[in-house]
Each structure stands twice: as C-alpha cells, then as structure tokens.
Write a protein that holds these residues in place. Structure first.
Motif, mmCIF file in Angstrom:
data_model
loop_
_atom_site.group_PDB
_atom_site.id
_atom_site.type_symbol
_atom_site.label_atom_id
_atom_site.label_comp_id
_atom_site.label_asym_id
_atom_site.label_seq_id
_atom_site.Cartn_x
_atom_site.Cartn_y
_atom_site.Cartn_z
ATOM 1 N N THR A 1 0.705 -1.049 -0.053
ATOM 2 C CA THR A 1 0.116 -0.092 0.061
ATOM 3 C C THR A 1 0.851 1.255 0.017
ATOM 4 O O THR A 1 1.761 1.359 0.867
ATOM 5 N N ARG A 2 0.412 2.050 -0.842
ATOM 6 C CA ARG A 2 1.232 3.619 -0.849
ATOM 7 C C ARG A 2 0.343 4.627 -1.012
ATOM 8 O O ARG A 2 -0.666 4.277 -1.481
ATOM 9 N N ARG A 3 0.953 5.751 -0.523
ATOM 10 C CA ARG A 3 -0.176 7.050 -0.445
ATOM 11 C C ARG A 3 0.093 7.620 -1.611
ATOM 12 O O ARG A 3 1.214 7.855 -2.099
ATOM 13 N N LYS A 4 -0.961 8.041 -2.280
ATOM 14 C CA LYS A 4 -0.693 9.075 -3.479
ATOM 15 C C LYS A 4 -1.797 9.985 -3.766
ATOM 16 O O LYS A 4 -2.900 9.973 -2.751
ATOM 17 N N GLN A 5 -1.594 11.245 -4.286
ATOM 18 C CA GLN A 5 -2.152 12.252 -4.427
ATOM 19 C C GLN A 5 -3.391 12.066 -5.521
ATOM 20 O O GLN A 5 -3.231 11.551 -6.532
ATOM 21 N N ALA A 6 -4.576 12.128 -4.920
ATOM 22 C CA ALA A 6 -5.731 12.011 -5.514
ATOM 23 C C ALA A 6 -6.584 13.445 -5.784
ATOM 24 O O ALA A 6 -6.012 14.423 -5.365
ATOM 25 N N TRP A 7 -7.507 13.553 -6.478
ATOM 26 C CA TRP A 7 -8.227 14.674 -6.782
ATOM 27 C C TRP A 7 -8.468 15.592 -5.578
ATOM 28 O O TRP A 7 -8.564 16.798 -5.415
ATOM 29 N N PHE A 8 -8.958 14.708 -4.413
ATOM 30 C CA PHE A 8 -9.304 15.403 -3.322
ATOM 31 C C PHE A 8 -8.608 14.876 -2.193
ATOM 32 O O PHE A 8 -9.142 14.081 -1.293
ATOM 33 N N GLY A 9 -7.490 15.328 -2.040
ATOM 34 C CA GLY A 9 -6.601 14.720 -0.810
ATOM 35 C C GLY A 9 -5.697 13.489 -1.241
ATOM 36 O O GLY A 9 -5.456 13.051 -2.157
ATOM 37 N N MET A 10 -5.112 12.893 -0.111
ATOM 38 C CA MET A 10 -4.422 11.655 -0.232
ATOM 39 C C MET A 10 -5.173 10.596 -0.452
ATOM 40 O O MET A 10 -6.266 10.321 0.331
ATOM 41 N N GLN A 11 -4.812 9.509 -1.132
ATOM 42 C CA GLN A 11 -5.537 8.071 -1.014
ATOM 43 C C GLN A 11 -4.538 7.159 -1.273
ATOM 44 O O GLN A 11 -3.335 7.021 -1.638
ATOM 45 N N ASP A 12 -4.911 6.021 -0.449
ATOM 46 C CA ASP A 12 -4.273 4.834 -0.405
ATOM 47 C C ASP A 12 -4.308 4.217 -1.777
ATOM 48 O O ASP A 12 -5.530 3.775 -2.456
ATOM 49 N N GLU A 13 -3.183 3.594 -2.231
ATOM 50 C CA GLU A 13 -3.221 2.836 -3.556
ATOM 51 C C GLU A 13 -2.665 1.433 -3.324
ATOM 52 O O GLU A 13 -1.437 1.115 -2.676
ATOM 53 N N ARG A 14 -3.378 0.319 -3.761
ATOM 54 C CA ARG A 14 -2.857 -0.951 -3.577
ATOM 55 C C ARG A 14 -1.943 -1.292 -4.945
ATOM 56 O O ARG A 14 -2.566 -0.911 -6.244
ATOM 57 N N LEU A 15 -0.683 -1.763 -4.835
ATOM 58 C CA LEU A 15 0.216 -2.257 -6.050
ATOM 59 C C LEU A 15 0.563 -3.643 -5.881
ATOM 60 O O LEU A 15 1.239 -3.969 -5.043
ATOM 61 N N PHE A 16 -0.324 -4.565 -6.554
ATOM 62 C CA PHE A 16 -0.415 -5.772 -6.625
ATOM 63 C C PHE A 16 1.211 -6.419 -7.290
ATOM 64 O O PHE A 16 1.438 -6.119 -8.267
ATOM 65 N N TRP A 17 1.869 -7.237 -6.381
ATOM 66 C CA TRP A 17 3.003 -7.845 -7.071
ATOM 67 C C TRP A 17 3.033 -9.189 -7.174
ATOM 68 O O TRP A 17 4.088 -9.511 -7.812
ATOM 69 N N GLU A 18 2.047 -9.843 -6.771
ATOM 70 C CA GLU A 18 1.960 -11.291 -6.920
ATOM 71 C C GLU A 18 0.610 -11.725 -7.013
ATOM 72 O O GLU A 18 -0.168 -11.324 -5.741
#
Length: 267
Positions: free
Chosen positions: A93-110
């Motif tokens: 899980t990484r935090r990224k800038q979204a339209w309205f504030g920060m949002q958690d993003e799932r980066l699947f690796w397997e």
C-alpha cells in the motif's frame, strides 16, 4: 498490475465435499511461504487427504482465509457445472495524491490463480443395476415351477421344485457384493488421483516461491504476514472494493464542500 507476477496453478478436479479442504491446503501453503516476518509454523494434518500443510500461526489470517473459502464454496454450490477460479493476490500500500486529498493505492506484485472443476460423487457402475435385476430374477425363480437340484439321477433342473431361498439370497448377495467392490475400487482410484493432483499443486507452489524472488518488494514490516493479501473470485470482493473506493471518494467530496467558503450573495 503491470509488474505483477502471476502463477496459474493446474486445475483441481474435486468432489463438492473436498473443495474446502483442498483450498485450505493450497492457500495456507502460499500464505505461509509469503509470510516473510517472524512466524511460528503450525503443522496441520489434512482432514481428507494424506497431506500435512503449514499455517503461519496468525488467527486473524486463518479466520480471513476460512471466511473467503466459505464464500467461494457457496458460489460453487450455486453453479456446480462451471469452472471456478479463485485469486490470492499480495500487494503493498502506498499513499498517492488524488483529486481530493491523499488516497491509499494498492500495488499488486503477485497473484496466484486457483481453478476448481467440480466432479459429482462416484456412483455405482452398471453392474450395480445388474445386481438388482439378478436379485429380482432369483426371487422370481423362487416362486417358479422348477429349480436346479438333485433328482436322484444326478444334478439338474427339477420341474415342480422350488429352489432354496438361502441359495437365491446368497447369489444375489454375491452379485451385489461384487458391484459394491467395483464401486469402492473406483472411488479409491479417484481419491488416489485427487491426492496426487493436490500433492503436485503444492509442489508447484514451493517450486515457484523458491525459483522467483526478484519481484518481491522490500520487507518494511516486522509482522508475521509482511504483505497484505486479498482473496477474490468472480462476483465477490472485487465489486465490494470498487464500491468502497467510490464511497471514499464521495466522502472526500462531501468534506471539501463542507469546508468550502460559500460565495457572496449577489444583491
């Protein structure tokens, strides 16, 4: 998911009562081998197969896996003729800038793809019906006008005599026993094939986790289950995750509107 490593496991052909236990063996084996933190291995003897698999010793993980297996089995019961697939995916899980504030993003690796084909329980072969017909024939013979027996001049068919009931019963029981024996042999053969297929699948998992490691992200957590995972299948949490994401975005918009300064009223 462009950098996501995907493993497609061989199709498992299972009877309905075997699906839950087979999935336990495979899923817990994968989760244990991807629990890169400190774990206390918990050896488990399978309830249906001559197999011992390992859990990572985390009650929360076990409860989550069991819940998803139950949901998957419920779906299989509704459509037993379909080929069903279940995916076990690991992500960070990484935090990224979204339209309205920060949002958690799932980066699947397997991702591990498990396919299950449902087999109906084995039934008695054609000889089973023959056993019933034979028993009926024996009953008819018992009420007929002749029988095999001794007429004083040697063995032969004696008109007007009825056969012994215990002879007819013994013959019918013998035929039925032969049918049951064949049915049992077929069931044993099918169980042996399923056992071998499950063992092959577990060996495939171990080979994959040992051969490919370059795609695993850096370990940043000391917990037993280092990376979060998700278990999905058609019509399940994929939709609920999308719904939750949409709901989160709407909540962010609502908060922004509440904090915004209203425009001045034109006179």
């Amino acid at each position: 998911m462009a950098n996501c490593e995907t493993y497609n496991l061989p199709v498992l052909e299972l009877e309905p009562h075997q699906i839950r236990e087979a999935l336990r063996c495979v899923l817990h084996t994968i989760v244990f081998n991807r629990a890169l933190g400190y774990v206390v291995p918990n050896d488990v003897d399978s309830e249906l197969f001559d197999i011992t698999y390992v859990k990572c010793g985390d009650p929360a993980v076990e409860a989550r896996v069991e819940a998803r297996i139950s949901e998957f089995c419920a779906q299989v019961d509704k459509r037993p003729a379909d080929l069903h697939q279940l995916q076990l995916s690991f992500y960070e899980t990484r935090r990224k800038q979204a339209w309205f504030g920060m949002q958690d993003e799932r980066l699947f690796w397997e991702t591990w793809v498990l396919s299950v084909l449902v087999l109906q329980p084995d039934v008695a072969p054609q000889l089973g019906g023959g056993a019933g017909a034979m028993a009926g024939a024996m009953g008819a013979a018992a009420g007929g006008s002749g029988s095999w027996g001794s007429n004083g001049s040697g063995g032969g068919w004696n008109a007007g005599q009825q056969p012994s009931q215990h002879v007819c019963g013994a013959l019918a029981a013998s035929v039925a026993g032969a049918a049951a024996g064949i049915t049992g042999a077929r069931a044993s053969s099918r169980q042996t094939r399923m056992q071998a297929a499950l063992e092959e699948q577990l060996a495939f998992v171990v080979r994959c986790v040992n051969d490919r490691r370059d795609h695993i992200p850096p370990v940043l957590s000391a917990s037993a289950v280092t990376f979060p995972f998700d278990i999905t299948f058609s019509g399940s949490s994929a939709r609920s995750s999308a719904s939750a994401s949409l709901q989160g975005s709407l909540q962010a918009v609502g908060k922004m509107l509440l904090k915004a300064t209203p425009p001045p009223v034109l006179s």
